[in-house]
Design a protein around this motif. Sequence first.
Motif, PDB file in Angstrom:
ATOM      1  N   VAL B 138       0.861  -1.190   0.000  1.00 14.25           N
ATOM      2  CA  VAL B 138       0.000   0.000   0.000  1.00 14.25           C
ATOM      3  C   VAL B 138       0.894   1.236   0.000  1.00 14.25           C
ATOM      4  O   VAL B 138       2.120   1.134   0.047  1.00 14.25           O
ATOM      5  CB  VAL B 138      -0.934   0.030   1.235  1.00 14.25           C
ATOM      6  CG1 VAL B 138      -1.887  -1.151   1.226  1.00 14.25           C
ATOM      7  CG2 VAL B 138      -0.131   0.072   2.533  1.00 14.25           C
ATOM      8  N   GLY B 139       0.271   2.404  -0.023  1.00 14.96           N
ATOM      9  CA  GLY B 139       1.017   3.649  -0.017  1.00 14.96           C
ATOM     10  C   GLY B 139       1.158   4.243   1.373  1.00 14.96           C
ATOM     11  O   GLY B 139       0.759   3.629   2.371  1.00 14.96           O
ATOM     12  N   SER B 140       1.715   5.438   1.418  1.00 16.93           N
ATOM     13  CA  SER B 140       1.977   6.081   2.705  1.00 16.93           C
ATOM     14  C   SER B 140       0.699   6.552   3.377  1.00 16.93           C
ATOM     15  O   SER B 140       0.582   6.511   4.606  1.00 16.93           O
ATOM     16  CB  SER B 140       2.935   7.254   2.501  1.00 16.93           C
ATOM     17  OG  SER B 140       4.187   6.779   2.049  1.00 16.93           O
ATOM     18  N   THR B 141      -0.282   7.008   2.583  1.00 15.34           N
ATOM     19  CA  THR B 141      -1.540   7.468   3.179  1.00 15.34           C
ATOM     20  C   THR B 141      -2.314   6.289   3.758  1.00 15.34           C
ATOM     21  O   THR B 141      -2.863   6.372   4.859  1.00 15.34           O
ATOM     22  CB  THR B 141      -2.375   8.234   2.137  1.00 15.34           C
ATOM     23  OG1 THR B 141      -1.668   9.431   1.789  1.00 15.34           O
ATOM     24  CG2 THR B 141      -3.747   8.597   2.662  1.00 15.34           C
ATOM     25  N   ASP B 142      -2.344   5.175   3.029  1.00 17.42           N
ATOM     26  CA  ASP B 142      -2.931   3.949   3.581  1.00 17.42           C
ATOM     27  C   ASP B 142      -2.273   3.594   4.909  1.00 17.42           C
ATOM     28  O   ASP B 142      -2.941   3.181   5.863  1.00 17.42           O
ATOM     29  CB  ASP B 142      -2.684   2.764   2.629  1.00 17.42           C
ATOM     30  CG  ASP B 142      -3.723   2.679   1.516  1.00 17.42           C
ATOM     31  OD1 ASP B 142      -4.908   2.859   1.795  1.00 17.42           O
ATOM     32  OD2 ASP B 142      -3.308   2.412   0.377  1.00 17.42           O
ATOM     33  N   THR B 143      -0.954   3.726   4.941  1.00 18.66           N
ATOM     34  CA  THR B 143      -0.196   3.392   6.152  1.00 18.66           C
ATOM     35  C   THR B 143      -0.576   4.317   7.292  1.00 18.66           C
ATOM     36  O   THR B 143      -0.764   3.874   8.432  1.00 18.66           O
ATOM     37  CB  THR B 143       1.313   3.492   5.858  1.00 18.66           C
ATOM     38  OG1 THR B 143       1.608   2.626   4.764  1.00 18.66           O
ATOM     39  CG2 THR B 143       2.145   3.103   7.062  1.00 18.66           C
ATOM     40  N   ALA B 144      -0.715   5.598   6.983  1.00 19.45           N
ATOM     41  CA  ALA B 144      -1.111   6.567   8.010  1.00 19.45           C
ATOM     42  C   ALA B 144      -2.488   6.207   8.571  1.00 19.45           C
ATOM     43  O   ALA B 144      -2.690   6.181   9.793  1.00 19.45           O
ATOM     44  CB  ALA B 144      -1.125   7.979   7.413  1.00 19.45           C
ATOM     45  N   ILE B 145      -3.430   5.900   7.683  1.00 20.65           N
ATOM     46  CA  ILE B 145      -4.786   5.526   8.116  1.00 20.65           C
ATOM     47  C   ILE B 145      -4.735   4.231   8.938  1.00 20.65           C
ATOM     48  O   ILE B 145      -5.385   4.099   9.973  1.00 20.65           O
ATOM     49  CB  ILE B 145      -5.713   5.352   6.883  1.00 20.65           C
ATOM     50  CG1 ILE B 145      -5.959   6.710   6.212  1.00 20.65           C
ATOM     51  CG2 ILE B 145      -7.014   4.659   7.249  1.00 20.65           C
ATOM     52  CD1 ILE B 145      -6.874   7.642   6.972  1.00 20.65           C
ATOM     53  N   ALA B 146      -3.935   3.270   8.460  1.00 22.11           N
ATOM     54  CA  ALA B 146      -3.850   1.981   9.160  1.00 22.11           C
ATOM     55  C   ALA B 146      -3.237   2.163  10.556  1.00 22.11           C
ATOM     56  O   ALA B 146      -3.652   1.509  11.507  1.00 22.11           O
ATOM     57  CB  ALA B 146      -3.036   0.984   8.340  1.00 22.11           C
ATOM     58  N   MET B 147      -2.251   3.054  10.652  1.00 18.49           N
ATOM     59  CA  MET B 147      -1.647   3.300  11.973  1.00 18.49           C
ATOM     60  C   MET B 147      -2.639   4.005  12.899  1.00 18.49           C
ATOM     61  O   MET B 147      -2.776   3.647  14.062  1.00 18.49           O
ATOM     62  CB  MET B 147      -0.378   4.155  11.824  1.00 18.49           C
ATOM     63  CG  MET B 147       0.807   3.387  11.265  1.00 18.49           C
ATOM     64  SD  MET B 147       2.387   4.245  11.524  1.00 18.49           S
ATOM     65  CE  MET B 147       2.327   5.529  10.295  1.00 18.49           C
ATOM     66  N   ALA B 148      -3.333   5.007  12.359  1.00 19.42           N
ATOM     67  CA  ALA B 148      -4.184   5.841  13.206  1.00 19.42           C
ATOM     68  C   ALA B 148      -5.506   5.170  13.550  1.00 19.42           C
ATOM     69  O   ALA B 148      -5.983   5.262  14.675  1.00 19.42           O
ATOM     70  CB  ALA B 148      -4.444   7.185  12.519  1.00 19.42           C
ATOM     71  N   LEU B 149      -6.114   4.486  12.563  1.00 16.97           N
ATOM     72  CA  LEU B 149      -7.449   3.915  12.770  1.00 16.97           C
ATOM     73  C   LEU B 149      -7.436   2.399  12.931  1.00 16.97           C
ATOM     74  O   LEU B 149      -8.456   1.806  13.283  1.00 16.97           O
ATOM     75  CB  LEU B 149      -8.375   4.261  11.585  1.00 16.97           C
ATOM     76  CG  LEU B 149      -8.565   5.742  11.204  1.00 16.97           C
ATOM     77  CD1 LEU B 149      -9.577   5.859  10.063  1.00 16.97           C
ATOM     78  CD2 LEU B 149      -9.030   6.557  12.397  1.00 16.97           C
ATOM     79  N   GLY B 150      -6.302   1.770  12.588  1.00 20.58           N
ATOM     80  CA  GLY B 150      -6.261   0.306  12.628  1.00 20.58           C
ATOM     81  C   GLY B 150      -7.116  -0.311  11.538  1.00 20.58           C
ATOM     82  O   GLY B 150      -7.630  -1.422  11.704  1.00 20.58           O
ATOM     83  N   LYS B 151      -7.272   0.378  10.418  1.00 19.92           N
ATOM     84  CA  LYS B 151      -8.139  -0.096   9.340  1.00 19.92           C
ATOM     85  C   LYS B 151      -7.484   0.119   7.982  1.00 19.92           C
ATOM     86  O   LYS B 151      -6.667   1.020   7.809  1.00 19.92           O
ATOM     87  CB  LYS B 151      -9.464   0.690   9.335  1.00 19.92           C
ATOM     88  CG  LYS B 151     -10.321   0.481  10.551  1.00 19.92           C
ATOM     89  CD  LYS B 151     -11.553   1.375  10.484  1.00 19.92           C
ATOM     90  CE  LYS B 151     -12.413   1.183  11.739  1.00 19.92           C
ATOM     91  NZ  LYS B 151     -13.564   2.097  11.734  1.00 19.92           N
ATOM     92  N   VAL B 152      -7.894  -0.715   7.027  1.00 19.53           N
ATOM     93  CA  VAL B 152      -7.490  -0.505   5.636  1.00 19.53           C
ATOM     94  C   VAL B 152      -8.652  -0.948   4.740  1.00 19.53           C
ATOM     95  O   VAL B 152      -9.310  -1.952   5.034  1.00 19.53           O
ATOM     96  CB  VAL B 152      -6.193  -1.273   5.298  1.00 19.53           C
ATOM     97  CG1 VAL B 152      -6.371  -2.779   5.430  1.00 19.53           C
ATOM     98  CG2 VAL B 152      -5.678  -0.921   3.903  1.00 19.53           C
ATOM     99  N   TRP B 153      -8.922  -0.162   3.713  1.00 13.24           N
ATOM    100  CA  TRP B 153      -9.966  -0.596   2.752  1.00 13.24           C
ATOM    101  C   TRP B 153      -9.323  -1.459   1.681  1.00 13.24           C
ATOM    102  O   TRP B 153      -8.233  -1.163   1.200  1.00 13.24           O
ATOM    103  CB  TRP B 153     -10.731   0.592   2.150  1.00 13.24           C
ATOM    104  CG  TRP B 153      -9.948   1.552   1.292  1.00 13.24           C
ATOM    105  CD1 TRP B 153      -9.231   2.638   1.726  1.00 13.24           C
ATOM    106  CD2 TRP B 153      -9.815   1.538  -0.141  1.00 13.24           C
ATOM    107  NE1 TRP B 153      -8.654   3.284   0.663  1.00 13.24           N
ATOM    108  CE2 TRP B 153      -9.001   2.640  -0.507  1.00 13.24           C
ATOM    109  CE3 TRP B 153     -10.308   0.709  -1.165  1.00 13.24           C
ATOM    110  CZ2 TRP B 153      -8.663   2.925  -1.839  1.00 13.24           C
ATOM    111  CZ3 TRP B 153      -9.974   1.004  -2.483  1.00 13.24           C
ATOM    112  CH2 TRP B 153      -9.167   2.094  -2.805  1.00 13.24           C
TER     113      TRP B 153
END
Lengths: 173, 420
Positions: B138-153
Amino acid sequence: MLVRGRAWKLGDNVSTDHIISGKYKFKAIHSLEEMLPYLLAEVRPGFYREVRPGDVIVAGRNFGCGSSREHAPRLIKLAGVGAVIARSFARIFYRNSINIGLPVVEVRELPGITADGDLIEVDLEGGVVRNLTKGFEEAFRGYPREILEIVREGGIIEYVRRHGDLPWGGGTG
Amino acid sequence: MRPQTMVEKILSRNVGRQVEFGEIVVAKPDLVYAHDGTAPLAIKVMRDAPEIYRVLDPGRVVFVVDHASPPPTVAAASVHREMRLFAKEFGVRLIDVGEGICHQVIPELGLVKPGDVVVGADSHTTTLGALASFATGVGSTDTAIAMALGKVWLRVPEAVKVVVTGELPVGVMGKDLALHIVGTVGADGMTYRAMEFWGDGLKHLSMDSRMTICNMGVEAGAKVALMPTDEVALNWFEGVGLHGVGRVVPDEGAEYVDTLEFELGRLEPVVAAPPSVDNVVPVSEVVGVEVDQVFIGSCTNGRYEDFLTAAKVFRGRRVREGVRCVAIPASRRVFTRLLRDGVVEVLVRAGCVVAHSTCGPCIGAHLGLLASGEVAVSTSNRNFVGRMGHEGSRVYLASPATAAASAVEGRVADPRKYLS
């Protein structure tokens, strides 16, 4: 969401390395602005200087293949490109573009008849792209509602800031 | 319940209901990782959005300093420092300079098990499909979301059944199969799809080979490339200290959109000739092309088996004068085993430059770039124009055996005569 601008024609298999080469990326790894002059440097020298806000990249198959580097779509957006149209996209580039609010559209025919500098229009909600210079129009399969919302709000970060969560809700899809 | 692919099993368990092909689901990653090429942008994205400047579960996040490591530039040093500060602030584990390339060091530390959903901010995260995890780049924004929310679409990918039978001949490696697959289906032949490996040939493929094969899945565009859990895998998990892991295997009768079959015994050494990874031809067609640099390493081919095979070629021989041969083990653990078993000595005596773990040359970051007009044989994964240096350089992708043979001859060479 309507994007209108001049076409920049690119070929098949334009990788994220072509968009921003690793060797330049690591030279300027701390700053997107400093990477910008290297955008498509070995494919279209001078691109970052000549591109105008709203211009549209029109490419062939497998656009954005290779590395997951999100710097690629970010630099394209930072340079002012309003949308990327391609016959197909590599999946990480595609999702990265959605996540940062850069419209990406897959169509079969338009890339083949488009020349550099043609005037292109992308209607995201309407699900249609037009080559106004050639008088050609092609429909594309629209985004799912949630993806459209993400792109319309300028990216997934902006979406989450505004709504507090992803558009699909709480983990059950 | 209908028979399921590995992808369906893993994602259905993760989201708590039966998933459908093509739908978008929100999964909770068991592991999120990023390196110095992608973590800095993820950190910047989070800093710019105070609402998500947090790490939900630091125990599920790992940073690895592996791409330009140790830093060859001040810019690289600066982002490494930023990663360390962020990791310290949130209690995120950071694997620092010299420990290894993320896709090697993370599984070695026992951080991935069958059935996990793993998102890595690197396209070659598909490597970990060899462990029967749903591991995707995935990309960096996905990573940021995954770190912050614990989720990935994630869009649930249709799967292609890849059946391998038989056994590889001497001198033919997992990399040759990987390149052969990419050459067969093309650089976008698996786009948006999952590859799931089946067949009695798997039992003859080591975990090192499997990781090479899954690593290269992304070069055909695949979202994930999965190997079922078998005895080979279970032994390997024991070796990294993960005892009693569960198995993930596909069901007989699971629905696949396509089936590909490969008879390992019929494969020969191949290369991907420049400038694209799917431009795959038998080594015999390019034998004799003069070579300036050979690189043995990367997340694709920096494992124990890779150097052991290269050393068999190098034993009692020398790297040809005028050729530089750079050998980089993918982790400190691999390096240590190679030292213990005398492999490093063989490489060094042969004239190889043996360096600490880094991605370095593969991405043109450091430790062996190419000048205009130069030709490299590389065990890495991409040969795009300018990938390893000047846009006028050319890269042939090959197995460690072919790379070593080419280093010895100073020309692209068939390794089988050195190994049989």
